[in-house]
Design a protein around this motif. Structure first.
Motif, PDB file in Angstrom:
ATOM      1  N   GLN A   1       0.876  -1.170   0.000  1.00 47.19           N
ATOM      2  CA  GLN A   1       0.000   0.000   0.000  1.00 47.19           C
ATOM      3  C   GLN A   1       0.915   1.222   0.000  1.00 47.19           C
ATOM      4  OE1 GLN A   1      -2.603   0.442   3.385  1.00 47.19           O
ATOM      5  NE2 GLN A   1      -3.835   2.005   2.368  1.00 47.19           N
ATOM      6  N   VAL A   2       0.895   1.955  -1.092  1.00 48.69           N
ATOM      7  CA  VAL A   2       1.849   3.054  -1.274  1.00 48.69           C
ATOM      8  C   VAL A   2       1.474   4.221  -0.353  1.00 48.69           C
ATOM      9  CG1 VAL A   2       2.876   4.657  -2.918  1.00 48.69           C
ATOM     10  CG2 VAL A   2       2.245   2.340  -3.659  1.00 48.69           C
ATOM     11  N   LYS A   3       2.482   4.730   0.350  1.00 48.48           N
ATOM     12  CA  LYS A   3       2.301   5.883   1.232  1.00 48.48           C
ATOM     13  C   LYS A   3       3.043   7.118   0.721  1.00 48.48           C
ATOM     14  CE  LYS A   3      -0.158   3.761   4.393  1.00 48.48           C
ATOM     15  NZ  LYS A   3      -1.554   4.149   4.687  1.00 48.48           N
ATOM     16  N   ALA A   4       4.063   6.900  -0.086  1.00 51.69           N
ATOM     17  CA  ALA A   4       4.809   8.016  -0.679  1.00 51.69           C
ATOM     18  C   ALA A   4       5.470   7.532  -1.959  1.00 51.69           C
ATOM     19  CB  ALA A   4       5.880   8.543   0.288  1.00 51.69           C
ATOM     20  N   ALA A   5       5.488   8.396  -2.977  1.00 50.20           N
ATOM     21  CA  ALA A   5       6.104   8.061  -4.273  1.00 50.20           C
ATOM     22  C   ALA A   5       6.756   9.312  -4.825  1.00 50.20           C
ATOM     23  CB  ALA A   5       5.060   7.521  -5.245  1.00 50.20           C
ATOM     24  N   GLY A   6       8.058   9.260  -5.016  1.00 48.14           N
ATOM     25  CA  GLY A   6       8.799  10.433  -5.475  1.00 48.14           C
ATOM     26  C   GLY A   6       8.736  10.615  -6.975  1.00 48.14           C
ATOM     27  N   LEU A   7       8.850  11.879  -7.381  1.00 41.43           N
ATOM     28  CA  LEU A   7       9.028  12.219  -8.793  1.00 41.43           C
ATOM     29  C   LEU A   7      10.510  12.377  -9.075  1.00 41.43           C
ATOM     30  CD1 LEU A   7       6.232  14.838  -9.608  1.00 41.43           C
ATOM     31  CD2 LEU A   7       6.670  12.711 -10.833  1.00 41.43           C
ATOM     32  N   CYS A   8      10.949  11.851 -10.209  1.00 44.85           N
ATOM     33  CA  CYS A   8      12.357  11.890 -10.595  1.00 44.85           C
ATOM     34  C   CYS A   8      12.470  12.532 -11.981  1.00 44.85           C
ATOM     35  CB  CYS A   8      12.912  10.470 -10.620  1.00 44.85           C
ATOM     36  SG  CYS A   8      14.647  10.340 -11.117  1.00 44.85           S
ATOM     37  N   GLY A   9      13.618  13.140 -12.252  1.00 44.18           N
ATOM     38  CA  GLY A   9      13.832  13.755 -13.553  1.00 44.18           C
ATOM     39  C   GLY A   9      13.642  12.788 -14.698  1.00 44.18           C
ATOM     40  N   SER A  10      13.971  11.510 -14.490  1.00 44.74           N
ATOM     41  CA  SER A  10      13.794  10.533 -15.567  1.00 44.74           C
ATOM     42  C   SER A  10      12.320  10.337 -15.899  1.00 44.74           C
ATOM     43  CB  SER A  10      14.446   9.196 -15.198  1.00 44.74           C
ATOM     44  OG  SER A  10      13.879   8.658 -14.031  1.00 44.74           O
ATOM     45  N   ASP A  11      11.425  10.548 -14.922  1.00 45.74           N
ATOM     46  CA  ASP A  11       9.991  10.477 -15.215  1.00 45.74           C
ATOM     47  C   ASP A  11       9.602  11.534 -16.246  1.00 45.74           C
ATOM     48  OD1 ASP A  11       9.588   8.484 -13.245  1.00 45.74           O
ATOM     49  OD2 ASP A  11       9.387  10.002 -11.686  1.00 45.74           O
TER      50      ASP A  11
END
Length: 348
Positions: free
Chosen positions: A30-40
């Motif tokens: 169950q995801v609680k945090a998901a980062g954004l990355c430059g590769s996205d």
């Protein structure tokens, strides 16, 4: 469950899809945090819609693949055969998974596996209410480490830390960091914590200020004609002992040869796809050692997090923006425009 998709052309799409079921050796997080990355951005978000189905960095990606490779959350279901984790465990997920059988995988270096798969690129990732992960890719988060920190460790912070390790950082050295995005700022932060003297290079005033607030002792605008003179004054003409190149752009990469001192080491960690011209004579005459650092092993990720806890180091303050998934349009727009620091989606 709710999920975020990148159809291309700088658009985002919220969709409802079935909650996945973990297979043998897998867990449901169950995801609680998901980062954004430059590769996205440059591999999926900015890509024209007509080109979203295809091969990126040697891997197949699709607009139907759930993006996101910086996950942290809670295990809610175990697949058959999983004995090393339990329901309720707080985990971060290393963002590359290998075959599990080759020499690289047996060393924990999934990133070097010939059959590796990237979460969020060619297999569903973290920007959803739930995600399936291989149990072997999960590292346990101590209670004192927030989910936001765990997500940042899973790629950006861990990559900056690993670059310093690859470069053999020694306390008391001068470390120059080229490019003060999330990875570069993390490298500057950890270098300062390790007792190094840190000089950061970035053309943006806001990023230089942000890096100084997180431990960089000096910052320089590389577009300033007197940038190298400023470095010479700071180092009494000796240059940097260790240079971390985190910008991934041609001018930043090329500048490392000037920044490094005699006998210096350069670690290239920022990915880019443009040809760079180097003054090889200077590499020879200054006896510079050049290295590449491509993320980290899964065991290293656990060690980095545990070590940070023992040392009382938190990366929480590096995360400057938090958004809910239904705020994705705003989050991606600001991130695409070059928002300061780290951006993370949160669920609680």
């Amino acid at each position: 469950m709710k999920t975020l998709l990148f159809p291309g052309d700088r658009r985002v799409e919220l969709a409802e899809v079935p909650t996945p079921t973990p297979a043998r050796g897998q867990v449901l997080v169950q995801v609680k945090a998901a980062g954004l990355c430059g590769s996205d951005l440059h591999q999926q978000f900015r890509v024209p819609a007509s080109e979203r189905e295809g091969i990126v960095v040697g891997h197949h990606t699709s607009p139907d693949t759930i993006p996101g490779h910086e996950p942290a959350g809670v295990i809610v279901t175990l697949g058959d055969g999983v004995t090393t984790l339990a329901v309720g465990d707080r985990v971060a997920v290393a963002h590359v998974t290998g075959c599990g059988h080759c020499v690289a995988c047996r060393r924990g270096r999934d990133i070097d596996c010939p059959e590796k798969v990237f979460y969020g690129l060619d297999r569903d990732g973290a920007m959803a209410d739930y995600m399936v992960a291989e149990a072997k890719d999960c590292v346990v988060l101590p209670e004192t480490v927030s989910f936001v920190e765990g997500a940042f460790w899973a790629c950006g912070a861990g990559t900056g830390y690993a670059a310093l390790t690859r470069g053999g950082l020694v306390a008391g050295e001068t470390v120059a960091v080229v490019g003060l995005g999330p990875v570069g700022t993390a490298a500057a932060f950890f270098a300062a914590k390790a007792g190094a003297r840190v000089v950061g290079f970035d053309p943006l005033d806001e990023r230089r200020d942000h890096a100084r607030g997180l431990g960089a002792h000096h910052t320089i605008d590389p577009t300033d004609p007197g940038a190298m003179e400023q470095l010479a004054e700071l180092t009494r003409g000796e240059g940097a002992d260790l240079v971390i190149e985190a910008s991934g752009v041609a001018p930043g990469r090329a500048s490392t040869i000037q920044i490094a001192g005699v006998g210096g080491r350069i670690v290239f960690v920022g990915l880019g796809n443009r040809t760079v011209e180097f003054d090889i004579d200077q590499v020879i005459q200054k006896q510079i050692t050049c290295m590449g650092s491509w993320v980290f092993s899964t065991p290293d990720l656990q060690d980095m997090i545990d070590s940070a806890v023992d040392l009382g180091i938190s990366v929480e303050n590096m995360v400057t923006f938090r958004y809910r998934l239904d705020e994705a349009e705003k989050a991606l727009s600001e991130f695409d425009a070059g928002s300061l620091g780290k951006t993370v989606f949160v669920w609680d």
